[in-house]
Design an enzyme around this catalytic site. Structure first.
Site, PDB file in Angstrom:
ATOM      1  N   LEU A  32       0.819  -1.223   0.000  1.00 19.42           N
ATOM      2  CA  LEU A  32       0.000   0.000   0.000  1.00 19.42           C
ATOM      3  C   LEU A  32       0.851   1.270   0.000  1.00 19.42           C
ATOM      4  O   LEU A  32       1.883   1.343   0.656  1.00 19.42           O
ATOM      5  CB  LEU A  32      -0.941  -0.013   1.211  1.00 19.42           C
ATOM      6  CG  LEU A  32      -1.865  -1.240   1.310  1.00 19.42           C
ATOM      7  CD1 LEU A  32      -2.728  -1.150   2.567  1.00 19.42           C
ATOM      8  CD2 LEU A  32      -2.747  -1.375   0.073  1.00 19.42           C
ATOM      9  N   HIS A  36      -3.404   4.275  -2.529  1.00 21.97           N
ATOM     10  CA  HIS A  36      -4.363   3.392  -1.848  1.00 21.97           C
ATOM     11  C   HIS A  36      -4.944   4.101  -0.617  1.00 21.97           C
ATOM     12  O   HIS A  36      -6.147   3.996  -0.336  1.00 21.97           O
ATOM     13  CB  HIS A  36      -3.667   2.113  -1.361  1.00 21.97           C
ATOM     14  CG  HIS A  36      -3.077   1.263  -2.442  1.00 21.97           C
ATOM     15  ND1 HIS A  36      -1.736   1.017  -2.548  1.00 21.97           N
ATOM     16  CD2 HIS A  36      -3.655   0.578  -3.465  1.00 21.97           C
ATOM     17  CE1 HIS A  36      -1.503   0.212  -3.574  1.00 21.97           C
ATOM     18  NE2 HIS A  36      -2.652  -0.067  -4.156  1.00 21.97           N
ATOM     19  N   GLN A 149      -8.378   6.683 -10.358  1.00 21.57           N
ATOM     20  CA  GLN A 149      -8.319   7.140 -11.752  1.00 21.57           C
ATOM     21  C   GLN A 149      -6.991   6.749 -12.400  1.00 21.57           C
ATOM     22  O   GLN A 149      -6.887   6.652 -13.618  1.00 21.57           O
ATOM     23  CB  GLN A 149      -8.537   8.665 -11.807  1.00 21.57           C
ATOM     24  CG  GLN A 149      -8.461   9.280 -13.188  1.00 21.57           C
ATOM     25  CD  GLN A 149      -9.447   8.647 -14.162  1.00 21.57           C
ATOM     26  OE1 GLN A 149     -10.593   8.353 -13.808  1.00 21.57           O
ATOM     27  NE2 GLN A 149      -9.015   8.411 -15.400  1.00 21.57           N
ATOM     28  N   SER A 186       2.604   4.137  -7.430  1.00 20.95           N
ATOM     29  CA  SER A 186       2.283   2.793  -7.927  1.00 20.95           C
ATOM     30  C   SER A 186       3.175   1.802  -7.191  1.00 20.95           C
ATOM     31  O   SER A 186       4.344   2.098  -6.932  1.00 20.95           O
ATOM     32  CB  SER A 186       2.559   2.723  -9.435  1.00 20.95           C
ATOM     33  OG  SER A 186       2.627   1.365  -9.845  1.00 20.95           O
TER      34      SER A 186
HETATM   35  P1  AMP Z   1      -3.587  -1.955  -7.132  1.00 23.60           P
HETATM   36  O1  AMP Z   1      -3.167  -2.376  -5.752  1.00 23.60           O
HETATM   37  O2  AMP Z   1      -2.447  -1.420  -7.954  1.00 23.60           O
HETATM   38  O3  AMP Z   1      -4.398  -2.999  -7.843  1.00 23.60           O
HETATM   39  O4  AMP Z   1      -4.544  -0.711  -6.929  1.00 23.60           O
HETATM   40  C1  AMP Z   1      -5.684  -0.781  -6.115  1.00 23.60           C
HETATM   41  C2  AMP Z   1      -6.522   0.453  -6.325  1.00 23.60           C
HETATM   42  O5  AMP Z   1      -5.751   1.612  -6.003  1.00 23.60           O
HETATM   43  C3  AMP Z   1      -6.970   0.629  -7.786  1.00 23.60           C
HETATM   44  O6  AMP Z   1      -8.304   1.122  -7.811  1.00 23.60           O
HETATM   45  C4  AMP Z   1      -5.994   1.650  -8.313  1.00 23.60           C
HETATM   46  O7  AMP Z   1      -6.476   2.399  -9.404  1.00 23.60           O
HETATM   47  C5  AMP Z   1      -5.810   2.522  -7.091  1.00 23.60           C
HETATM   48  N1  AMP Z   1      -4.556   3.292  -7.204  1.00 23.60           N
HETATM   49  C6  AMP Z   1      -3.321   2.808  -7.475  1.00 23.60           C
HETATM   50  N2  AMP Z   1      -2.423   3.816  -7.544  1.00 23.60           N
HETATM   51  C7  AMP Z   1      -3.121   4.961  -7.323  1.00 23.60           C
HETATM   52  C8  AMP Z   1      -2.755   6.357  -7.287  1.00 23.60           C
HETATM   53  N3  AMP Z   1      -1.510   6.765  -7.485  1.00 23.60           N
HETATM   54  N4  AMP Z   1      -3.731   7.249  -7.037  1.00 23.60           N
HETATM   55  C9  AMP Z   1      -5.022   6.850  -6.845  1.00 23.60           C
HETATM   56  N5  AMP Z   1      -5.418   5.558  -6.872  1.00 23.60           N
HETATM   57  C10 AMP Z   1      -4.480   4.628  -7.112  1.00 23.60           C
END
Ligand code: AMP
Length: 281
Positions: A32, A36, A149, A186
């Site tokens: 996280l 997140h 987004q 990310s």
């Molecule tokens: P993930 O763990 O990469 O699958 O992401 C989980 C959720 O967090 C998804 O809805 C992503 O779009 C969101 N997310 C990931 N990185 C960001 C960010 N930098 N800003 C906003 N939401 C994010």
């Protein structure tokens, strides 16, 4: 915070919790970061209860992709979730989610929104996403699901999935959270070498240049995409996967950019793949 590792335990805990109260759900793959956390904070503000899931979903990774090396740090994630007052953490094993030896015989296959961009370069990716999101929505049954987004095409695919399969959850999309230099948070940023980390903000800055050109009145998608390409090509180590200007819900490419269009790009910087987007106002 309660941590539940099986579907049975989770659904029991969920129904003990809820008596007509709202439940916000933040699905993640863990490791996280501030992106997140923003989703979790938003869910916290808007709901009586917050559920987060951490599951690195094998069916959305291609054969040559980074499933095995995908970063994981459960203790750190757990502390973050405790700190931001998450009520339930659903943290299933792969076997819990896909009990048969071959993952899932039944898949959810998204339609046209999943065909271009990420879908074209990562065959099967959105089939895996749609399948696991369907399973998670069936298990968690949230009032509202919070998505970032940052993954613009994923938002479009999940919105369509929810509409087409009659899920009752609301979808709230949270703006992309960025580091000070503009790089979108990310989990995969941890793969970047020091040198490439310094270069990575060029992805967002190239999108910003195109969006300000758009604001100045240049609406030609071809021209705006060319401007992005020129910026990215200044670094010979960057490989461009795609540059796109498409309507954000249908993801159909446009010739003329207009409000509601998403400018997006995916690049490789060394062995790290980065994606980002801006939605035009
Ligand atoms: P993930 O763990 O990469 O699958 O992401 C989980 C959720 O967090 C998804 O809805 C992503 O779009 C969101 N997310 C990931 N990185 C960001 C960010 N930098 N800003 C906003 N939401 C994010």
């Amino acid at each position: 915070m309660l941590i539940l590792k099986t579907i049975e335990e989770f659904t029991k805990a969920r129904s003990n919790l809820l008596k007509g109260d709202s439940l916000g759900f933040v699905p993640t793959m863990g490791y996280l970061h501030d992106g997140h956390i923003e989703l979790i904070k938003r869910a916290r503000q808007e709901n009586k209860y917050v559920v987060t899931s951490i599951f690195v979903n094998p069916t959305q990774f291609g054969q040559d992709e980074d499933l095995d090396k995908y970063p994981r740090d459960f203790e750190k994630d757990r502390n973050i979730l405790e700190k931001y007052d998450c009520d339930l953490l659903f943290f299933p094993s792969t076997k819990e989610m896909y009990p048969s030896s071959k993952p899932g015989e039944t898949f959810v296959v998204p339609g046209r929104t999943a065909e271009g961009l990420e879908g074209a370069l990562r065959p099967g990716h959105f089939r895996g996403v749609a399948t696991v999101v369907t399973k998670l929505l069936n298990i968690v049954n949230p009032t509202t699901t919070y998505l970032g987004q940052k993954d613009g095409q994923q938002v479009a695919v999940i919105k369509k999935l929810v509409e087409d399969l009659n899920f009752t959850t609301n979808i709230t999309v949270v703006p992309t959270v960025r580091e000070e230099d503009g790089l979108a948070f990310s989990s995969r940023n941890s793969y970047l070498s020091k040198g490439n980390r310094k270069k990575a903000p060029v992805l967002y800055s190239s999108l910003l240049i195109a969006s300000s050109e758009y604001k100045n009145g240049d609406h030609s998608a071809q021209h705006l995409k060319e401007m992005i390409r020129e910026q990215l090509k200044m670094d010979s180590e960057i490989t461009i996967d795609y540059i796109s200007i498409a309507e954000s819900n249908s993801l159909q490419e446009v010739e003329k950019a207009s409000p509601g269009c998403m400018i997006s790009a995916a690049i490789w910087l060394g062995n790290t793949r980065l994606i980002d987007n801006i939605v035009l106002e």
